[in-house]
Design an enzyme around this catalytic site. Structure first.
Site, mmCIF file in Angstrom:
data_model
loop_
_atom_site.group_PDB
_atom_site.id
_atom_site.type_symbol
_atom_site.label_atom_id
_atom_site.label_comp_id
_atom_site.label_asym_id
_atom_site.label_seq_id
_atom_site.Cartn_x
_atom_site.Cartn_y
_atom_site.Cartn_z
ATOM 1 N N TRP A 154 11.328 -10.213 -6.320
ATOM 2 C CA TRP A 154 10.513 -11.378 -6.692
ATOM 3 C C TRP A 154 10.843 -12.622 -5.870
ATOM 4 O O TRP A 154 10.064 -13.562 -5.845
ATOM 5 C CB TRP A 154 10.720 -11.710 -8.167
ATOM 6 C CG TRP A 154 12.159 -11.764 -8.572
ATOM 7 C CD1 TRP A 154 12.878 -10.781 -9.200
ATOM 8 C CD2 TRP A 154 13.084 -12.838 -8.333
ATOM 9 N NE1 TRP A 154 14.183 -11.170 -9.353
ATOM 10 C CE2 TRP A 154 14.342 -12.424 -8.834
ATOM 11 C CE3 TRP A 154 12.985 -14.096 -7.736
ATOM 12 C CZ2 TRP A 154 15.475 -13.221 -8.770
ATOM 13 C CZ3 TRP A 154 14.112 -14.900 -7.662
ATOM 14 C CH2 TRP A 154 15.344 -14.459 -8.177
ATOM 15 N N ASN A 155 11.988 -12.635 -5.184
ATOM 16 C CA ASN A 155 12.416 -13.931 -4.639
ATOM 17 C C ASN A 155 11.703 -14.339 -3.368
ATOM 18 O O ASN A 155 11.644 -15.516 -3.030
ATOM 19 C CB ASN A 155 13.934 -13.961 -4.474
ATOM 20 C CG ASN A 155 14.433 -12.862 -3.551
ATOM 21 O OD1 ASN A 155 13.734 -11.906 -3.277
ATOM 22 N ND2 ASN A 155 15.653 -13.034 -3.055
ATOM 23 N N LYS A 178 5.157 -1.235 -4.281
ATOM 24 C CA LYS A 178 5.247 -1.775 -5.628
ATOM 25 C C LYS A 178 5.993 -3.094 -5.580
ATOM 26 O O LYS A 178 7.202 -3.119 -5.372
ATOM 27 C CB LYS A 178 5.972 -0.821 -6.577
ATOM 28 C CG LYS A 178 5.896 -1.271 -8.039
ATOM 29 C CD LYS A 178 7.087 -0.845 -8.868
ATOM 30 C CE LYS A 178 8.294 -1.677 -8.564
ATOM 31 N NZ LYS A 178 8.147 -3.114 -9.048
ATOM 32 N N GLU A 254 17.799 -2.951 1.757
ATOM 33 C CA GLU A 254 18.223 -4.349 1.939
ATOM 34 C C GLU A 254 18.691 -4.827 0.577
ATOM 35 O O GLU A 254 17.863 -5.095 -0.292
ATOM 36 C CB GLU A 254 17.045 -5.200 2.440
ATOM 37 C CG GLU A 254 16.518 -4.807 3.790
ATOM 38 C CD GLU A 254 17.440 -5.257 4.900
ATOM 39 O OE1 GLU A 254 17.189 -4.912 6.059
ATOM 40 O OE2 GLU A 254 18.423 -5.971 4.616
ATOM 41 N N LEU A 255 19.996 -4.886 0.383
ATOM 42 C CA LEU A 255 20.514 -5.049 -0.980
ATOM 43 C C LEU A 255 21.191 -6.402 -1.181
ATOM 44 O O LEU A 255 20.940 -7.343 -0.441
ATOM 45 C CB LEU A 255 21.473 -3.886 -1.267
ATOM 46 C CG LEU A 255 20.867 -2.482 -1.054
ATOM 47 C CD1 LEU A 255 21.892 -1.403 -1.323
ATOM 48 C CD2 LEU A 255 19.612 -2.296 -1.894
ATOM 49 N N GLU A 383 27.294 -11.972 -7.130
ATOM 50 C CA GLU A 383 26.217 -12.767 -6.552
ATOM 51 C C GLU A 383 25.663 -13.692 -7.634
ATOM 52 O O GLU A 383 25.121 -13.243 -8.629
ATOM 53 C CB GLU A 383 25.141 -11.807 -6.078
ATOM 54 C CG GLU A 383 24.109 -12.372 -5.193
ATOM 55 C CD GLU A 383 23.171 -11.274 -4.730
ATOM 56 O OE1 GLU A 383 22.860 -10.366 -5.512
ATOM 57 O OE2 GLU A 383 22.760 -11.312 -3.563
HETATM 58 N N1 NAI Z 1 19.073 -7.684 1.302
HETATM 59 C C1 NAI Z 1 17.927 -8.334 1.151
HETATM 60 O O1 NAI Z 1 17.167 -8.551 2.113
HETATM 61 C C2 NAI Z 1 17.521 -8.816 -0.203
HETATM 62 C C3 NAI Z 1 18.229 -8.490 -1.364
HETATM 63 N N2 NAI Z 1 17.806 -8.958 -2.588
HETATM 64 C C4 NAI Z 1 18.608 -8.681 -3.788
HETATM 65 O O2 NAI Z 1 17.749 -8.362 -4.922
HETATM 66 C C5 NAI Z 1 18.322 -8.912 -6.121
HETATM 67 C C6 NAI Z 1 17.334 -9.842 -6.772
HETATM 68 O O3 NAI Z 1 16.080 -9.292 -6.804
HETATM 69 P P1 NAI Z 1 15.623 -8.486 -8.098
HETATM 70 O O4 NAI Z 1 14.158 -8.346 -8.032
HETATM 71 O O5 NAI Z 1 16.213 -9.057 -9.336
HETATM 72 O O6 NAI Z 1 16.312 -7.080 -7.835
HETATM 73 P P2 NAI Z 1 16.010 -5.719 -8.577
HETATM 74 O O7 NAI Z 1 16.776 -4.738 -7.818
HETATM 75 O O8 NAI Z 1 16.179 -5.784 -10.055
HETATM 76 O O9 NAI Z 1 14.436 -5.462 -8.352
HETATM 77 C C7 NAI Z 1 13.949 -5.250 -7.059
HETATM 78 C C8 NAI Z 1 12.730 -4.333 -7.156
HETATM 79 O O10 NAI Z 1 13.148 -3.080 -7.662
HETATM 80 C C9 NAI Z 1 12.358 -2.719 -8.787
HETATM 81 N N3 NAI Z 1 13.189 -1.900 -9.658
HETATM 82 C C10 NAI Z 1 14.017 -2.289 -10.650
HETATM 83 N N4 NAI Z 1 14.623 -1.218 -11.212
HETATM 84 C C11 NAI Z 1 14.159 -0.118 -10.550
HETATM 85 C C12 NAI Z 1 14.392 1.283 -10.649
HETATM 86 N N5 NAI Z 1 15.237 1.799 -11.553
HETATM 87 N N6 NAI Z 1 13.742 2.122 -9.797
HETATM 88 C C13 NAI Z 1 12.888 1.626 -8.880
HETATM 89 N N7 NAI Z 1 12.611 0.311 -8.732
HETATM 90 C C14 NAI Z 1 13.250 -0.552 -9.566
HETATM 91 C C15 NAI Z 1 11.924 -4.035 -9.371
HETATM 92 O O11 NAI Z 1 10.761 -3.865 -10.158
HETATM 93 C C16 NAI Z 1 11.654 -4.839 -8.123
HETATM 94 O O12 NAI Z 1 10.380 -4.520 -7.623
HETATM 95 C C17 NAI Z 1 19.552 -9.630 -5.690
HETATM 96 O O13 NAI Z 1 20.667 -8.770 -5.842
HETATM 97 C C18 NAI Z 1 19.322 -9.913 -4.212
HETATM 98 O O14 NAI Z 1 20.525 -10.051 -3.499
HETATM 99 C C19 NAI Z 1 16.680 -9.710 -2.745
HETATM 100 C C20 NAI Z 1 15.965 -10.039 -1.597
HETATM 101 C C21 NAI Z 1 16.343 -9.650 -0.257
HETATM 102 O O1 LIG Z 2 15.021 -12.045 -0.002
HETATM 103 C C1 LIG Z 2 15.839 -12.585 0.704
HETATM 104 O O2 LIG Z 2 16.885 -13.037 0.302
HETATM 105 C C2 LIG Z 2 15.459 -12.744 2.142
HETATM 106 O O3 LIG Z 2 15.800 -11.589 2.870
HETATM 107 C C3 LIG Z 2 16.169 -13.921 2.693
HETATM 108 S S1 LIG Z 2 15.490 -14.413 4.188
HETATM 109 O O4 LIG Z 2 15.025 -13.222 4.952
HETATM 110 O O5 LIG Z 2 14.364 -15.306 3.878
HETATM 111 O O6 LIG Z 2 16.604 -15.095 4.850
#
Ligand code: NAI
Ligand SMILES: O=C(O)[C@H](O)CS(=O)(=O)O
Length: 479
Positions: A154-155, A178, A254-255, A383
């Site tokens: 969502w972010n 999704k 990307e976690l 985090e």
């Molecule tokens: N490495 C990167 O580029 C990024 C990493 N993040 C990480 O994501 C987290 C925040 O975003 P959130 O949306 O709260 O993360 P989240 O992991 O809860 O949700 C991300 C996506 O996964 C889906 N999801 C949730 N549970 C699932 C399951 N059991 N099976 C399949 N899909 C599922 C959600 O509906 C959403 O679409 C933070 O930990 C952040 O660091 C966020 C953006 C970028």
């Molecule tokens: O969802 C995120 O955190 C993004 O990957 C950060 S960025 O790509 O905008 O730096």
């Protein structure tokens, strides 16, 4: 929500090239005031399965088209996204809460990936290799993986999905996506524009769903899906890895992150403070590459804390619709509770509250500075995903390298020093996928974005970003 083109506010799901409604609905809420924006279609596994099946046939035809064809459609999509950036930013701000200017920046950032992969689409080169015998000719073909499934957070509801759809289509793949249940509107609006750009039916599906688990299982268990590209938390990434293991599903993950921000005593303190504002408070601290731990060398710790607090005190908290706002709402009350817990835990562990430390109504949280943090606190181990800067003192380079690497995460890190040799030692010693030196904002479509350890695998963007959507095929020809 004022839009110039109201047709961009799409509430139906994009399934196998058709816009469909469903009996079940997903409610989209404005996090700034918790008002209901709209209700959108709520897809289930059967709809996902239909999208995947249709994608498979569409992908065969798409892969047969010339690279130039694919590139021109992606370029038209890019032009449409840029032309409609104001509306896309309004939609993004409304469903996610970030300030409008930041939302507009995200739309252009997402568009930059579409532009980049419209260009890269024409550079999926193969290889010839000198043979191992006179009568042998060796070739390497690079072919599209096939049908890809994407799951996004969502972010960054626009950029994260653009960062997956663009390379997938450029490589000749089809993709079903999704988006996060909290923020489906940005993805749906992008699909409206992709259709207008002439993307053939079925190549792209956008499946809002309240059943994230069920949709994830369909993506992992459906053999037609050859790859999953996920951006989100490490916990969910782990689940997808396990679920995809039976079919050896290709994965890009990307976690989560836990970025260290390291200020040495030879740094330009003003540059370091500005770098921290950029890295810590962007998106109200809700980004995976946000600084999460701030290490300041003892000799400059007080000076840095004072200057930082002065700058943080000027940050304006408010709804994204207020042009003066710099810090928008957190996505949910649960997110707010996590931030409050991290601050309370730090203070009870001995940290000093320098600034902020409390909510500002609704899901808003005041930009906060804590001093005297240490490795035992949640704020350094987990985090935070909020606008809280926890300062930690250190004495030596060796000590801070050990501390910075003492985490299961390895996404981004930031180092502030004017010593060239030290900057090289730090770039080489830090265990992560990306390092900023004297800057707090490193993200660009030109560079490989991604992490190591439990921050994921694979890279998005750059000339490397296409690799994850291609297979290598070695051909040996006997003359
Ligand atoms: N490495 C990167 O580029 C990024 C990493 N993040 C990480 O994501 C987290 C925040 O975003 P959130 O949306 O709260 O993360 P989240 O992991 O809860 O949700 C991300 C996506 O996964 C889906 N999801 C949730 N549970 C699932 C399951 N059991 N099976 C399949 N899909 C599922 C959600 O509906 C959403 O679409 C933070 O930990 C952040 O660091 C966020 C953006 C970028
Ligand atoms: O969802 C995120 O955190 C993004 O990957 C950060 S960025 O790509 O905008 O730096």
């Amino acid at each position: 929500m004022h839009l110039n083109d109201t047709s961009l506010l799409e509430t139906r799901a994009f399934v196998a090239g058709e816009w469909i409604s469903t009996t079940g609905k997903l409610t989209v809420v404005n996090p700034a005031d918790s008002t209901i924006l709209v209700e959108v279609a709520d897809c289930d596994r059967t709809i996902a399965a239909r999208s995947i099946s249709f994608a498979a046939s569409a992908q065969v035809l798409w892969a047969k088209r010339t690279a130039k064809d694919r590139a021109s459609i992606l370029r038209r999509w890019y032009d449409l996204v840029v032309a409609n950036a104001d509306d896309l930013a309004m939609i993004l701000m409304s469903e996610m809460g970030k300030p409008l200017a930041e939302a507009h920046g995200e739309v252009l950032y997402g568009a930059s990936y579409i532009e980049w992969f419209a260009e890269e689409a024409k550079r999926v080169y193969g290889e010839t290799i000198p043979g191992h015998a006179e009568d042998k000719r060796l070739l390497v073909l690079r072919q599209p993986v096939g049908v890809v499934a994407a799951i996004t957070p969502w972010n960054f509801p626009n950029a994260m999905i653009a960062r997956k759809i663009a390379p997938a289509l450029a490589a000749g793949c089809a993709i079903v996506a999704k988006p996060a249940a909290e923020t489906p509107l940005s993805a749906l609006a992008l699909a409206v524009l992709a259709e207008r750009a002439g993307l053939p039916k079925g190549l792209l599906s956008i499946l809002p769903s309240s059943d994230a688990v069920g949709m994830g299982r369909e993506f992992c268990e459906n053999p037609t899906v050859r790859k999953i590209s996920f951006t989100g938390s490490t916990n969910v990434g782990r689940i997808l890895m396990k679920q995809g293991a039976d079919q050896i599903k290709k994965l890009s993950l990307e976690l989560g992150g836990n970025a260290p921000f390291i200020v040495f005593d030879d740094a330009d303190i003003d540059v370091a403070v500005d770098g921290l504002i950029a890295s810590k408070f962007r998106n109200a601290g809700q980004t995976c590459v946000c600084t999460n731990r701030i290490y300041v060398q003892a000799d400059v710790a007080d000076q840095f804390a004072t200057k930082l607090a002065q700058k943080v005190a000027t940050l304006k908290v408010g709804a994204g619709s207020d042009p003066a706002s710099q810090i928008g709402p957190l996505i949910s009350m649960a997110a707010l509770a996590k931030v409050e817990d991290h601050v309370a835990d730090a203070v009870s562990g001995g940290a000093k509250l320098v600034l902020g430390g409390h909510g500002a109504g609704g899901t808003f949280y005041m930009p906060t500075v804590l001093a005297g943090c240490n490795a035992t606190m949640k704020i350094t181990r987990e985090e935070t995903f909020g606008p809280v800067a926890g300062l930690i003192r250190f004495e030596s380079e060796a000590e801070v390298i050990a501390a910075a690497n003492d985490t299961e995460f390895g996404l981004a890190a930031y180092v502030f020093t004017r010593d060239l040799a030290r900057s090289w030692r730090m770039m080489e010693a830090l265990e992560c996928g990306m390092v900023g030196v004297n800057t707090g904002h490193i993200s660009t479509e030109l560079a490989p974005f991604g992490g190591i350890k439990q921050s994921g695998m694979g890279r998005e963007g750059s000339r490397h970003g296409l690799e994850d959507y291609l297979e290598l095929k070695y051909c040996c020809i006997s003359m």
